[in-house]
Design a protein around this motif. Structure first.
Motif, PDB file in Angstrom:
ATOM      1  N   THR A 130      37.428  41.344  37.781  1.00 38.02           N
ATOM      2  CA  THR A 130      36.699  41.319  39.054  1.00 38.02           C
ATOM      3  C   THR A 130      35.408  40.507  38.949  1.00 38.02           C
ATOM      4  O   THR A 130      34.773  40.233  39.960  1.00 38.02           O
ATOM      5  CB  THR A 130      36.366  42.749  39.539  1.00 38.02           C
ATOM      6  N   ASP A 131      35.034  40.125  37.732  1.00 40.24           N
ATOM      7  CA  ASP A 131      33.826  39.332  37.526  1.00 40.24           C
ATOM      8  C   ASP A 131      34.130  37.853  37.820  1.00 40.24           C
ATOM      9  O   ASP A 131      35.156  37.330  37.370  1.00 40.24           O
ATOM     10  CB  ASP A 131      33.350  39.478  36.074  1.00 40.24           C
ATOM     11  N   PRO A 132      33.261  37.169  38.554  1.00 40.19           N
ATOM     12  CA  PRO A 132      33.512  35.762  38.891  1.00 40.19           C
ATOM     13  C   PRO A 132      33.710  34.857  37.667  1.00 40.19           C
ATOM     14  O   PRO A 132      34.461  33.883  37.725  1.00 40.19           O
ATOM     15  CB  PRO A 132      32.270  35.334  39.680  1.00 40.19           C
ATOM     16  N   ARG A 133      33.044  35.165  36.554  1.00 40.27           N
ATOM     17  CA  ARG A 133      33.185  34.326  35.355  1.00 40.27           C
ATOM     18  C   ARG A 133      34.589  34.440  34.758  1.00 40.27           C
ATOM     19  O   ARG A 133      35.158  33.447  34.313  1.00 40.27           O
ATOM     20  CB  ARG A 133      32.121  34.693  34.322  1.00 40.27           C
ATOM     21  N   VAL A 134      35.140  35.636  34.776  1.00 41.63           N
ATOM     22  CA  VAL A 134      36.509  35.823  34.287  1.00 41.63           C
ATOM     23  C   VAL A 134      37.486  35.158  35.251  1.00 41.63           C
ATOM     24  O   VAL A 134      38.427  34.481  34.834  1.00 41.63           O
ATOM     25  CB  VAL A 134      36.836  37.320  34.098  1.00 41.63           C
ATOM     26  N   HIS A 135      37.255  35.344  36.538  1.00 48.22           N
ATOM     27  CA  HIS A 135      38.100  34.698  37.554  1.00 48.22           C
ATOM     28  C   HIS A 135      38.122  33.190  37.351  1.00 48.22           C
ATOM     29  O   HIS A 135      39.188  32.561  37.352  1.00 48.22           O
ATOM     30  CB  HIS A 135      37.597  35.053  38.957  1.00 48.22           C
ATOM     31  N   GLU A 136      36.950  32.618  37.184  1.00 47.05           N
ATOM     32  CA  GLU A 136      36.848  31.163  37.000  1.00 47.05           C
ATOM     33  C   GLU A 136      37.616  30.712  35.755  1.00 47.05           C
ATOM     34  O   GLU A 136      38.346  29.719  35.787  1.00 47.05           O
ATOM     35  CB  GLU A 136      35.383  30.759  36.894  1.00 47.05           C
ATOM     36  N   TYR A 137      37.465  31.442  34.660  1.00 46.89           N
ATOM     37  CA  TYR A 137      38.162  31.086  33.415  1.00 46.89           C
ATOM     38  C   TYR A 137      39.682  31.153  33.599  1.00 46.89           C
ATOM     39  O   TYR A 137      40.412  30.217  33.248  1.00 46.89           O
ATOM     40  CB  TYR A 137      37.736  32.011  32.275  1.00 46.89           C
ATOM     41  N   VAL A 138      40.163  32.263  34.163  1.00 52.26           N
ATOM     42  CA  VAL A 138      41.614  32.430  34.323  1.00 52.26           C
ATOM     43  C   VAL A 138      42.175  31.374  35.269  1.00 52.26           C
ATOM     44  O   VAL A 138      43.201  30.743  34.972  1.00 52.26           O
ATOM     45  CB  VAL A 138      41.955  33.858  34.812  1.00 52.26           C
ATOM     46  N   MET A 139      41.514  31.152  36.388  1.00 55.25           N
ATOM     47  CA  MET A 139      42.048  30.215  37.371  1.00 55.25           C
ATOM     48  C   MET A 139      41.858  28.758  36.949  1.00 55.25           C
ATOM     49  O   MET A 139      42.472  27.864  37.521  1.00 55.25           O
ATOM     50  CB  MET A 139      41.451  30.477  38.748  1.00 55.25           C
ATOM     51  N   ALA A 140      41.033  28.497  35.943  1.00 59.38           N
ATOM     52  CA  ALA A 140      40.894  27.136  35.416  1.00 59.38           C
ATOM     53  C   ALA A 140      42.074  26.752  34.527  1.00 59.38           C
ATOM     54  O   ALA A 140      42.267  25.572  34.225  1.00 59.38           O
ATOM     55  CB  ALA A 140      39.588  27.004  34.635  1.00 59.38           C
ATOM     56  N   GLN A 141      42.863  27.731  34.122  1.00 56.71           N
ATOM     57  CA  GLN A 141      44.034  27.443  33.297  1.00 56.71           C
ATOM     58  C   GLN A 141      45.110  26.822  34.186  1.00 56.71           C
ATOM     59  O   GLN A 141      45.401  27.352  35.268  1.00 56.71           O
ATOM     60  CB  GLN A 141      44.565  28.720  32.631  1.00 56.71           C
TER      61      GLN A 141
ATOM     62  N   ASN B 282      44.005  34.207  27.007  1.00 52.02           N
ATOM     63  CA  ASN B 282      43.367  35.501  27.200  1.00 52.02           C
ATOM     64  C   ASN B 282      41.837  35.414  27.098  1.00 52.02           C
ATOM     65  O   ASN B 282      41.302  35.077  26.045  1.00 52.02           O
ATOM     66  CB  ASN B 282      43.897  36.480  26.148  1.00 52.02           C
ATOM     67  N   PRO B 283      41.118  35.781  28.181  1.00 49.78           N
ATOM     68  CA  PRO B 283      39.647  35.800  28.134  1.00 49.78           C
ATOM     69  C   PRO B 283      39.087  36.793  27.114  1.00 49.78           C
ATOM     70  O   PRO B 283      37.925  36.682  26.728  1.00 49.78           O
ATOM     71  CB  PRO B 283      39.245  36.227  29.554  1.00 49.78           C
ATOM     72  N   PHE B 284      39.890  37.728  26.663  1.00 48.07           N
ATOM     73  CA  PHE B 284      39.460  38.693  25.656  1.00 48.07           C
ATOM     74  C   PHE B 284      38.936  37.990  24.408  1.00 48.07           C
ATOM     75  O   PHE B 284      38.036  38.489  23.736  1.00 48.07           O
ATOM     76  CB  PHE B 284      40.636  39.614  25.294  1.00 48.07           C
ATOM     77  N   PHE B 285      39.479  36.820  24.112  1.00 43.16           N
ATOM     78  CA  PHE B 285      39.091  36.100  22.906  1.00 43.16           C
ATOM     79  C   PHE B 285      37.882  35.190  23.094  1.00 43.16           C
ATOM     80  O   PHE B 285      37.491  34.474  22.182  1.00 43.16           O
ATOM     81  CB  PHE B 285      40.293  35.318  22.360  1.00 43.16           C
ATOM     82  N   ILE B 286      37.262  35.237  24.274  1.00 39.30           N
ATOM     83  CA  ILE B 286      36.008  34.538  24.551  1.00 39.30           C
ATOM     84  C   ILE B 286      34.917  35.619  24.519  1.00 39.30           C
ATOM     85  O   ILE B 286      34.894  36.505  25.384  1.00 39.30           O
ATOM     86  CB  ILE B 286      36.031  33.830  25.926  1.00 39.30           C
ATOM     87  N   SER B 287      34.045  35.558  23.529  1.00 41.65           N
ATOM     88  CA  SER B 287      33.119  36.681  23.294  1.00 41.65           C
ATOM     89  C   SER B 287      32.303  37.067  24.525  1.00 41.65           C
ATOM     90  O   SER B 287      32.087  38.257  24.774  1.00 41.65           O
ATOM     91  CB  SER B 287      32.204  36.384  22.105  1.00 41.65           C
ATOM     92  N   GLU B 288      31.832  36.090  25.309  1.00 34.23           N
ATOM     93  CA  GLU B 288      31.012  36.444  26.473  1.00 34.23           C
ATOM     94  C   GLU B 288      31.847  37.009  27.636  1.00 34.23           C
ATOM     95  O   GLU B 288      31.305  37.641  28.541  1.00 34.23           O
ATOM     96  CB  GLU B 288      30.148  35.266  26.951  1.00 34.23           C
ATOM     97  N   LEU B 289      33.158  36.801  27.614  1.00 33.57           N
ATOM     98  CA  LEU B 289      34.016  37.340  28.674  1.00 33.57           C
ATOM     99  C   LEU B 289      34.647  38.686  28.302  1.00 33.57           C
ATOM    100  O   LEU B 289      35.048  39.442  29.183  1.00 33.57           O
ATOM    101  CB  LEU B 289      35.128  36.336  29.021  1.00 33.57           C
ATOM    102  N   ARG B 290      34.734  38.973  27.020  1.00 32.46           N
ATOM    103  CA  ARG B 290      35.421  40.191  26.541  1.00 32.46           C
ATOM    104  C   ARG B 290      34.950  41.464  27.243  1.00 32.46           C
ATOM    105  O   ARG B 290      35.779  42.272  27.677  1.00 32.46           O
ATOM    106  CB  ARG B 290      35.271  40.331  25.038  1.00 32.46           C
ATOM    107  N   PRO B 291      33.650  41.717  27.379  1.00 32.29           N
ATOM    108  CA  PRO B 291      33.241  42.999  27.985  1.00 32.29           C
ATOM    109  C   PRO B 291      33.410  43.035  29.505  1.00 32.29           C
ATOM    110  O   PRO B 291      33.279  44.105  30.108  1.00 32.29           O
ATOM    111  CB  PRO B 291      31.763  43.117  27.613  1.00 32.29           C
ATOM    112  N   LEU B 292      33.696  41.906  30.119  1.00 33.57           N
ATOM    113  CA  LEU B 292      33.819  41.836  31.575  1.00 33.57           C
ATOM    114  C   LEU B 292      35.237  42.184  32.002  1.00 33.57           C
ATOM    115  O   LEU B 292      36.121  42.370  31.168  1.00 33.57           O
ATOM    116  CB  LEU B 292      33.450  40.425  32.048  1.00 33.57           C
ATOM    117  N   THR B 293      35.461  42.248  33.307  1.00 32.18           N
ATOM    118  CA  THR B 293      36.800  42.486  33.834  1.00 32.18           C
ATOM    119  C   THR B 293      37.197  41.344  34.765  1.00 32.18           C
ATOM    120  O   THR B 293      36.372  40.475  35.090  1.00 32.18           O
ATOM    121  CB  THR B 293      36.884  43.812  34.618  1.00 32.18           C
TER     122      THR B 293
END
Length: 142
Positions: free
Chosen positions: A62-73, A49-60
């Motif tokens: 649709t943000d490329p950084r969250v997309h990158e994190y999720v799809m890197a799993q 869950n990106p929620f537990f990454i402090s810099e990703l928590r406020p994002l959704t």
């Protein structure tokens, strides 16, 4: 009943109207409950869950950084591949039975990170397979 539906659909919408299916992919958060009208529901809470990454928590999602994190799993691409194969199998069977739309729900805890990312990836997968699809984010703004 199915033959009558085909005759009426062809008369009203044209000869090829019944040959395609519209697939709606709905991302949602389990903590808010299942959205109404889902045909297929899949739980994506097994992905970190990106929620537990402090810099990703406020994002959704649709943000490329969250997309990158999720799809890197490693589980994420496997999930899209497997669900894509399942829908490749199911959609023609639903069409054969006269269904013209299918609603697939993807749920994570809050509906802000994982499920929106995976909904968009699944939409890309379905579009490349020739199925018209759309994404709706049910809980992304909560």
């Amino acid at each position: 009943v199915h033959e009558l539906r085909e005759v009426v659909t062809a008369a009203v919408l044209g000869a090829n109207a019944g040959s395609s299916m519209s697939v709606s992919i709905v991302s949602f958060g389990y903590k808010y409950g299942l959205p109404v009208g889902m045909d297929v529901v899949l739980d994506v809470r097994f992905i970190p869950n990106p929620f537990f990454i402090s810099e990703l928590r406020p994002l959704t999602g649709t943000d490329p950084r969250v997309h990158e994190y999720v799809m890197a799993q490693p589980e994420s691409q496997g999930f899209i591949d497997e669900v894509g194969r399942l829908l490749d199998f199911l959609i023609p069977l639903y069409q054969r039975e006269g269904k013209s739309y299918l609603t697939v729900g993807l749920g994570c805890t809050g509906g802000r990170h994982r499920s929106p990312v995976l909904a968009r990836e699944l939409m890309k997968r379905l579009d490349s397979a020739g199925f018209a699809s759309t994404v709706r984010d049910n809980d992304i703004a909560r």
